[in-house]
Design a protein around this motif. Sequence first.
Motif, short mmCIF file in Angstrom:
data_model
loop_
_atom_site.label_atom_id
_atom_site.label_comp_id
_atom_site.label_asym_id
_atom_site.label_seq_id
_atom_site.Cartn_x
_atom_site.Cartn_y
_atom_site.Cartn_z
N LYS A 21 82.17 102.60 62.66
CA LYS A 21 83.85 102.59 62.47
C LYS A 21 83.17 102.89 60.78
CE LYS A 21 86.37 103.04 66.87
NZ LYS A 21 87.36 102.44 67.40
N ILE A 22 82.32 103.49 60.62
CA ILE A 22 82.31 103.31 58.91
C ILE A 22 83.60 103.57 58.05
CG2 ILE A 22 81.21 103.76 56.75
CD1 ILE A 22 79.09 103.28 59.27
N SER A 23 84.24 103.64 58.34
CA SER A 23 85.52 103.36 57.39
C SER A 23 86.66 101.99 57.63
CB SER A 23 87.02 104.54 57.20
OG SER A 23 86.85 104.59 59.36
N GLU A 24 86.32 101.43 58.90
CA GLU A 24 87.01 100.26 58.89
C GLU A 24 86.41 99.33 58.71
OE1 GLU A 24 87.74 99.81 62.75
OE2 GLU A 24 89.41 101.57 63.33
N LYS A 25 84.96 99.66 58.56
CA LYS A 25 83.86 98.53 58.53
C LYS A 25 82.63 99.06 57.43
CE LYS A 25 84.29 94.93 61.87
NZ LYS A 25 84.04 93.66 62.65
N PRO A 26 82.77 99.68 56.19
CA PRO A 26 82.00 100.19 55.13
C PRO A 26 80.30 99.51 55.30
CG PRO A 26 83.59 99.73 54.20
CD PRO A 26 83.74 99.18 55.45
N GLU A 27 80.57 98.44 55.57
CA GLU A 27 78.77 98.24 55.25
C GLU A 27 78.56 98.16 57.42
OE1 GLU A 27 81.51 95.11 57.68
OE2 GLU A 27 82.25 96.63 55.92
N LEU A 28 78.78 98.74 57.85
CA LEU A 28 78.18 99.38 58.72
C LEU A 28 77.16 100.06 58.98
CD1 LEU A 28 81.37 99.40 61.85
CD2 LEU A 28 79.02 97.35 62.10
N ALA A 29 77.58 100.60 57.18
CA ALA A 29 76.95 102.06 57.20
C ALA A 29 75.14 101.85 57.33
CB ALA A 29 76.69 102.48 55.86
N ALA A 30 74.93 100.60 57.03
CA ALA A 30 73.77 100.01 57.04
C ALA A 30 73.14 100.20 58.07
CB ALA A 30 73.26 98.39 56.27
N ASP A 31 74.03 99.97 59.41
CA ASP A 31 73.42 99.45 61.05
C ASP A 31 72.59 101.47 61.35
OD1 ASP A 31 73.50 97.52 61.35
OD2 ASP A 31 75.63 97.45 61.89
N ILE A 32 72.96 102.47 60.36
CA ILE A 32 72.86 103.88 60.95
C ILE A 32 71.24 104.24 61.27
CG2 ILE A 32 73.29 106.00 59.75
CD1 ILE A 32 75.49 105.55 58.30
N SER A 33 71.35 104.40 61.96
CA SER A 33 69.45 104.76 62.20
C SER A 33 69.76 106.04 63.60
CB SER A 33 68.81 103.52 62.68
OG SER A 33 69.80 103.43 64.11
N GLY A 34 67.93 106.34 63.36
CA GLY A 34 67.68 107.77 64.55
C GLY A 34 68.52 108.45 64.30
N LYS A 35 68.41 109.69 65.84
CA LYS A 35 69.25 111.04 65.35
C LYS A 35 71.11 110.70 65.57
CE LYS A 35 67.00 112.50 68.79
NZ LYS A 35 66.66 113.53 69.84
N CYS A 36 71.44 111.14 64.29
CA CYS A 36 73.06 110.97 64.48
C CYS A 36 73.96 111.73 63.99
CB CYS A 36 72.84 109.60 63.52
SG CYS A 36 72.07 109.78 62.06
N LEU A 37 75.26 111.64 64.51
CA LEU A 37 76.31 112.97 63.99
C LEU A 37 77.17 111.79 63.24
CD1 LEU A 37 74.96 113.00 66.68
CD2 LEU A 37 76.74 115.45 65.94
N ILE A 38 77.89 112.73 62.35
CA ILE A 38 78.93 111.64 61.46
C ILE A 38 80.68 112.71 61.71
CG2 ILE A 38 79.93 111.11 59.40
CD1 ILE A 38 77.35 111.66 58.27
#
Length: 694
Positions: free
Chosen positions: A472-489
């Motif tokens: 949940k990037i909007s709640e914790k922007p720092e989680l963007a660093a954990d994005i990996s693999g195949k993903c959707l937004i």
Amino acid sequence: MKGKVLVFGGTTEGRILSDYLRDYCIPHEVSVATEYGRDILAEKGEDKLLVGRKDRGEIEKVIKDGSFTIVVDATHPFATVVSEEIKGACDSAKVRYLRLKRDTGKELTGRDDIIYADTLKEAVSALAAISGNILLLTGSKDLQDISDSFPDVSRLYARVLPNEESIGKCAKAGLSGKQIFAMQGPFSRQMNVATIKEINASAIFTKESGRTGGLSEKLEAALECGIKAVVLKNPENKSENSEGYSLEKVLQLLAEHCEIEIVLQKNITLAGIGPGGEEYFTRELTKEFEVADVIFGAQAVVRNLGNGFIKKSHKEIPIIPEYSGEKIYKYLEENSEFKHPLVLFSGDISLCSGAKKASEYFRDRNYKIKRICGISSVTFFAERLGLSLEKVRIVSAHGRQCNVRGYVAQNEEVIILPSDADNAREICSLTAGSSQIIGMSESVTAKAQNTGENMVVTVGCDLGTTDEKILKISEKPELAADISGKCLIYVKNPAAVHQPAAHGLSDDEIIRGKAPMTKEEIRALSMRKLALTGNAVFYDIGAGTGSVSLEAALLSPDINVYAIEKKDEAVALLQQNKEKFGADNIEIIHGEAPEALDLPAPTHVFIGGSGGNMGKILATVFTSNESARIVINAVTAETFAEIMECLRDYPNIEPDIIQVFACRYKKAGRYHLADALNPVYIITLQKGEKHDRD
């Protein structure tokens, strides 16, 4: 239909040929040497079978008794004695003989670890010079000759067919117990590697039997294990006078002989596998695995199949890490024995650009395409988030330019398919800010802020796998660093519901400076005359502040806008307005038309200022696209006269001309005073366009 065909088969080529003969109802019979060969063909639906080895006289009798008019020799390339017997019988019976020749590829010369031998005697001599265990991958036919010449039979291990005849030949040659691998092919590279390691082999012995005989998989396994490979050359390749035909040529000759038309339409299946785990395979895909004889897919898609579902289905088939239609086609052309190729894509093929391109590529080459849908990542993501998809806009940014901010600005809920994790982080940085940043006008922003709802940005990574993450990037922007693999937004933009249904910007919302700007009343009529389509390539020539460019860009995220402006101050304002409205589909071109128009061909053009180059601009545009729709604004009589003079060069264009007078009123005390705008000519040009106003 004339003619009756006798096929001597038992090989892969013979089985493929018999498939075509059945498909086209051509009278035929297939002769095989063993019951094992009969059983394989019977499983494929062949019921016209002759079983047993035959000499020349027996073959001649079969030809005459069966009234065969043409014979196809599809026996193994190393069965030279059998081929001579068949050819001799055909000569005696006075029927045509066709040799279906196998393409065994080119020799890998210049390598110390691959030794080619012209004769069996040379091959055995080369093997004897290698210390350690030897894995024989040549079948049971020559086992006796090999063991008779080999100094230590205990070092020999043979892989043969799982039938009594083959195992009996092993025993007669002095092999027993763990020296015998009774298995049915085809065999993958991995299986060959496992067998080599099982006996700690120092070398393998194989025949130059081509892709059909699994030669590549055998040599690749030997090279991977760092051992030698001794290869017995194909005897047909040693003779320059050896006559033979490809499968396609044999079918052509049979069609001519039987006076029928054979259309070689090949088959290919494109399938989505869902998130990737076997538990998400559809039943239709499961059935397709049973008939496939070669499988393609991106490395990430096929990497687990060898140890998973395919192995459970009790068959080893080639798995090729490739998804490009062009490369798959080239592989299939070089390996024509494969009749049921299966191409796998992650998720669902309806949301996969690779599947779309592959479909188009193979359709253009006369392939019959079967498409199998899978569980899409979008469906999976929606389930994880508890979404209902009827109002969600699905946008693919996978491997393509995409105005993500434009889609987010116009849609309350959007699911975005990024190219990769880096692209996902970039998109999150664009969409995680305030609604003003992503292209909302100030009035819309104010309404959205009054609701108290904030933008929601959520990323799903590696959905349906053990590495699955919901961030949940909007709640914790720092989680963007954990994005990996195949993903959707997933992006929820509450401000989008406050966007007016009819597009149009107020002059007050646009950053102006001292650069000229087309007023909103004139813009509204000019945009109507332009009649932009959703996939338009739009030139705004003499863009000024960019008011017309903005109107076009915000109309649809798919419209490609080129704002051409020569003045530095105006270019700076253009950039500011582009950023303010998040109009990522505007490309600013700093230069003067027509020199600056070295761009993709336009479908629509707006000319707000020509700098005296109207004739050259029109010529450049119509040269690029003679059907382009052009709208010109002219304020002065001189500009209007220039346009009419230029139109003399285009007698096939009937211009649509209107003159607009608009007047705004300003409050002055208790009165409202007129503040007239300059009258403007709006001229529309398009070849073939008719304007009847009677």
